[in-house]
Write a protein that holds these residues in place. Structure first.
Motif, PDB file in Angstrom:
ATOM      1  N   ARG A 323       0.822  -1.207   0.000  1.00 20.98           N
ATOM      2  CA  ARG A 323       0.000   0.000   0.000  1.00 20.98           C
ATOM      3  C   ARG A 323       0.862   1.266   0.000  1.00 20.98           C
ATOM      4  O   ARG A 323       0.610   2.186  -0.771  1.00 20.98           O
ATOM      5  CB  ARG A 323      -0.925  -0.021   1.232  1.00 20.98           C
ATOM      6  CG  ARG A 323      -1.565   1.303   1.588  1.00 20.98           C
ATOM      7  CD  ARG A 323      -2.491   1.806   0.497  1.00 20.98           C
ATOM      8  NE  ARG A 323      -3.031   3.121   0.841  1.00 20.98           N
ATOM      9  CZ  ARG A 323      -2.454   4.275   0.558  1.00 20.98           C
ATOM     10  NH1 ARG A 323      -1.303   4.310  -0.096  1.00 20.98           N
ATOM     11  NH2 ARG A 323      -3.028   5.406   0.905  1.00 20.98           N
ATOM     12  N   HIS A 372      -7.742   5.850   1.727  1.00 22.82           N
ATOM     13  CA  HIS A 372      -8.091   5.666   3.136  1.00 22.82           C
ATOM     14  C   HIS A 372      -9.607   5.519   3.192  1.00 22.82           C
ATOM     15  O   HIS A 372     -10.316   6.443   3.597  1.00 22.82           O
ATOM     16  CB  HIS A 372      -7.607   6.862   3.942  1.00 22.82           C
ATOM     17  CG  HIS A 372      -6.249   7.353   3.503  1.00 22.82           C
ATOM     18  ND1 HIS A 372      -5.091   6.715   3.867  1.00 22.82           N
ATOM     19  CD2 HIS A 372      -5.872   8.377   2.696  1.00 22.82           C
ATOM     20  CE1 HIS A 372      -4.054   7.339   3.325  1.00 22.82           C
ATOM     21  NE2 HIS A 372      -4.505   8.346   2.605  1.00 22.82           N
ATOM     22  N   HIS A 379      -8.010   8.190  -3.267  1.00 21.78           N
ATOM     23  CA  HIS A 379      -6.985   8.754  -4.156  1.00 21.78           C
ATOM     24  C   HIS A 379      -7.165   8.149  -5.538  1.00 21.78           C
ATOM     25  O   HIS A 379      -7.255   6.926  -5.672  1.00 21.78           O
ATOM     26  CB  HIS A 379      -5.576   8.416  -3.656  1.00 21.78           C
ATOM     27  CG  HIS A 379      -5.235   9.046  -2.351  1.00 21.78           C
ATOM     28  ND1 HIS A 379      -5.410  10.387  -2.097  1.00 21.78           N
ATOM     29  CD2 HIS A 379      -4.733   8.520  -1.209  1.00 21.78           C
ATOM     30  CE1 HIS A 379      -5.016  10.643  -0.869  1.00 21.78           C
ATOM     31  NE2 HIS A 379      -4.611   9.540  -0.297  1.00 21.78           N
ATOM     32  N   GLU A 418      -6.738  15.609   1.980  1.00 16.43           N
ATOM     33  CA  GLU A 418      -5.548  15.684   2.848  1.00 16.43           C
ATOM     34  C   GLU A 418      -4.311  16.245   2.172  1.00 16.43           C
ATOM     35  O   GLU A 418      -3.301  16.445   2.831  1.00 16.43           O
ATOM     36  CB  GLU A 418      -5.229  14.293   3.429  1.00 16.43           C
ATOM     37  CG  GLU A 418      -4.973  13.248   2.344  1.00 16.43           C
ATOM     38  CD  GLU A 418      -4.449  11.924   2.882  1.00 16.43           C
ATOM     39  OE1 GLU A 418      -4.318  11.787   4.101  1.00 16.43           O
ATOM     40  OE2 GLU A 418      -4.162  11.037   2.052  1.00 16.43           O
ATOM     41  N   HIS A 419      -4.350  16.507   0.882  1.00 20.04           N
ATOM     42  CA  HIS A 419      -3.140  17.005   0.205  1.00 20.04           C
ATOM     43  C   HIS A 419      -3.111  18.522   0.107  1.00 20.04           C
ATOM     44  O   HIS A 419      -2.068  19.099  -0.206  1.00 20.04           O
ATOM     45  CB  HIS A 419      -3.026  16.426  -1.212  1.00 20.04           C
ATOM     46  CG  HIS A 419      -2.860  14.937  -1.243  1.00 20.04           C
ATOM     47  ND1 HIS A 419      -3.034  14.195  -2.368  1.00 20.04           N
ATOM     48  CD2 HIS A 419      -2.527  14.063  -0.259  1.00 20.04           C
ATOM     49  CE1 HIS A 419      -2.824  12.913  -2.102  1.00 20.04           C
ATOM     50  NE2 HIS A 419      -2.520  12.816  -0.824  1.00 20.04           N
TER      51      HIS A 419
HETATM   52 ZN    ZN Z   1      -3.321   9.545   1.348  1.00 28.26          ZN
END
Ligand code: ZN
Ligand code: 2HG
Length: 461
Positions: A323, A372, A379, A418-419
């Motif tokens: 992963r 996630h 993603h 989250e990015h």
């Molecule tokens: Zn991530």
């Protein structure tokens, strides 16, 4: 160095390191996105809070934009300097300043790599739980700038949950000390939380106090092979119901294909379309039995076709590599990345719709899904074929992202889980935030950065 503006900065802060070499400008002027050509004026490497303040005041005097810079592992262009900015690299400010056993806090400078902060916590018998594959090279300052998430959010939450206090040099050079490590503090606006996820647009984080916790219980890692996409959320529910999950991550056979090509080991004899890596506590026999019960229930229902459970730390690391190695294994294809989230409750509908949308929109591209899933965060990496130009490829992907953004707006999701928004996602901010909200954000920026010099053009124009 001939630029008189840089000479003035050197005189104001003689110990501030300045770099103007083309190789340095290239290195410090970009993050993991490769879309923009770095073109900063120079790189400054302050060694103290005072030097950061001097640089910010100098920037105001000369009208020069500043780009705060950590490990530059970002994926949204938040640390890109392509317009004559001064890059303010915090890499020299990378020390642990204090550990407080009673408060259970670790105070660090912003340039410390995430992994070094995790290790420092461990040395004191405690745990800093934010964790993801870039741990060795990303910095705590960058984690704060994006409210970084990662693989343990399902159990511990995002970076935001673990910041007990921080110091910020604002866009005018004032030093603000926010929250001072307090657990309870109802004394008005919590400016600390405005700074977290602001991507360097409000100032420069110059110190952070991290909250620490007990080390996790012993855990096991399980890899599951799934026969179809629609069982994914059912498998998640079956595991979550029975176990204390530390992580629940999914990826497709395309992701596995690239990680294997990059040197990882094939986990099963047969190829399955979807996989899950999950980590869970096995503190006692009851928990171990619960893990087997979850696995068997999934097998009986036909939701899982095969599985393997780690028998050692080395095997756990091997399973995790499948992963965690995905991003690196895809890097050579200059992937176009989406990092989206919705509430877990609407995830099944959103996934179905997104799968149909991407299947139609990208028939000719290799599309790699992972993420996630237990946090509602997906993603999507679209890989650029060698024979398509960068511009055509990005153009096509942008068209699809517009459709994806519309779907996210419908499900009240987020274009960046989250990015961060950076440069890459700013065109889609309205799918996630209302016009009124964005106006408030602009107003806040004006207060903390009246001359618009802090990372301009990132998040919004
Ligand atoms: Zn991530
Ligand atoms: C991960 O979850 C990171 O591995 C990177 O957030 C995701 O490369 C990506 O798209």
């Amino acid at each position: 160095m001939t630029d008189p503006r840089l000479e003035a900065l050197r005189q104001a802060a003689p110990d501030l390191r300045l770099k103007t070499d083309p190789a340095d400008c290239e290195h410090y002027g970009r993050d993991w996105t490769r879309r923009w050509t770095p073109a900063p004026l120079a790189i400054a490497l302050p060694g103290s809070v005072e030097e950061v303040q001097i640089a910010v005041r100098w920037a105001n005097e000369h009208g020069i934009a500043l780009v705060p810079s950590g490990g530059r592992t970002g994926l949204s262009g938040g640390a890109v300097a392509a317009n004559g900015e001064l890059v303010l690299s915090l890499e020299r400010m990378n020390r642990v300043l204090d550990f407080n056993a009673i408060d259970r806090t670790l105070t660090v400078q912003p340039g410390i790599p995430l992994e070094a902060a995790q290790n420092a916590a461990r040395e004191h018998g405690l745990f800093y739980p934010v964790d993801f594959a870039a741990r060795g090279s990303c910095s705590i300052g960058g984690n704060i700038a994006t409210n970084a998430g990662g693989i343990r959010v399902i159990r511990y939450g995002n970076t935001r949950e673990w910041i007990a206090g921080l110091k910020l040099v604002t866009g005018t050079g004032e030093l603000l000390e926010l929250n001072r490590g307090l657990i309870k503090n109802s004394s008005g606006y919590d400016l600390r939380h405005l700074v977290i996820a602001s991507e360097g647009t409000l100032g420069v984080v110059v110190e952070a106090t991290l909250r620490l916790t007990d080390p996790p219980p012993p855990t096991n890692v399980m890899l599951l092979a799934l026969p179809s996409f629609d069982v994914l959320m059912k498998v998640f529910a079956a595991f979550r119901e029975r176990l204390q999950l530390e992580a629940f991550e999914f990826f497709t056979d395309r992701a596995l294909h690239h990680v294997l090509a990059h040197g990882a080991q094939q986990p099963f004899d047969q190829v399955y379309p979807y996989y899950v890596v999950t980590e869970f506590a096995i503190g006692d026999e009851a928990q171990e039995a619960a893990a087997m019960a979850a696995f068997e229930a999934c097998m009986e229902n036909g939701w899982v076709g095969d599985g393997v459970i780690s028998q050692s730390d080395a095997q756990a690391a091997q399973l995790w590599r499948l992963r965690e190695g995905i991003t690196e294994s895809l890097a050579r294809y200059k992937p176009y990345k989406n990092d989206v989230s919705v509430r877990i409750s609407v995830m099944p509908m959103f996934l179905e719709e997104t799968q149909a949308l991407l299947g139609q929109a990208y028939p000719q591209f290799d599309v790699v899904w992972f993420g996630h899933i237990g946090d509602g965060n997906l993603h999507i990496n679209v890989l650029k074929p060698d024979d398509v130009s960068d511009a055509d490829f990005v153009g096509q992907c942008e068209q699809v992202t517009k459709l994806l953004a519309a779907s996210l707006a419908k499900y009240q999701g987020s274009i960046s889980a989250e990015h961060g928004i950076g440069l890459v996602k700013k065109g889609y901010l309205e799918s996630t935030r209302s016009a009124e909200e964005i106006a408030v954000m602009r107003g806040i920026k004006r207060v903390l950065d009246p001359n618009g010099l802090m990372n301009p053009g990132k998040v919004f124009d």
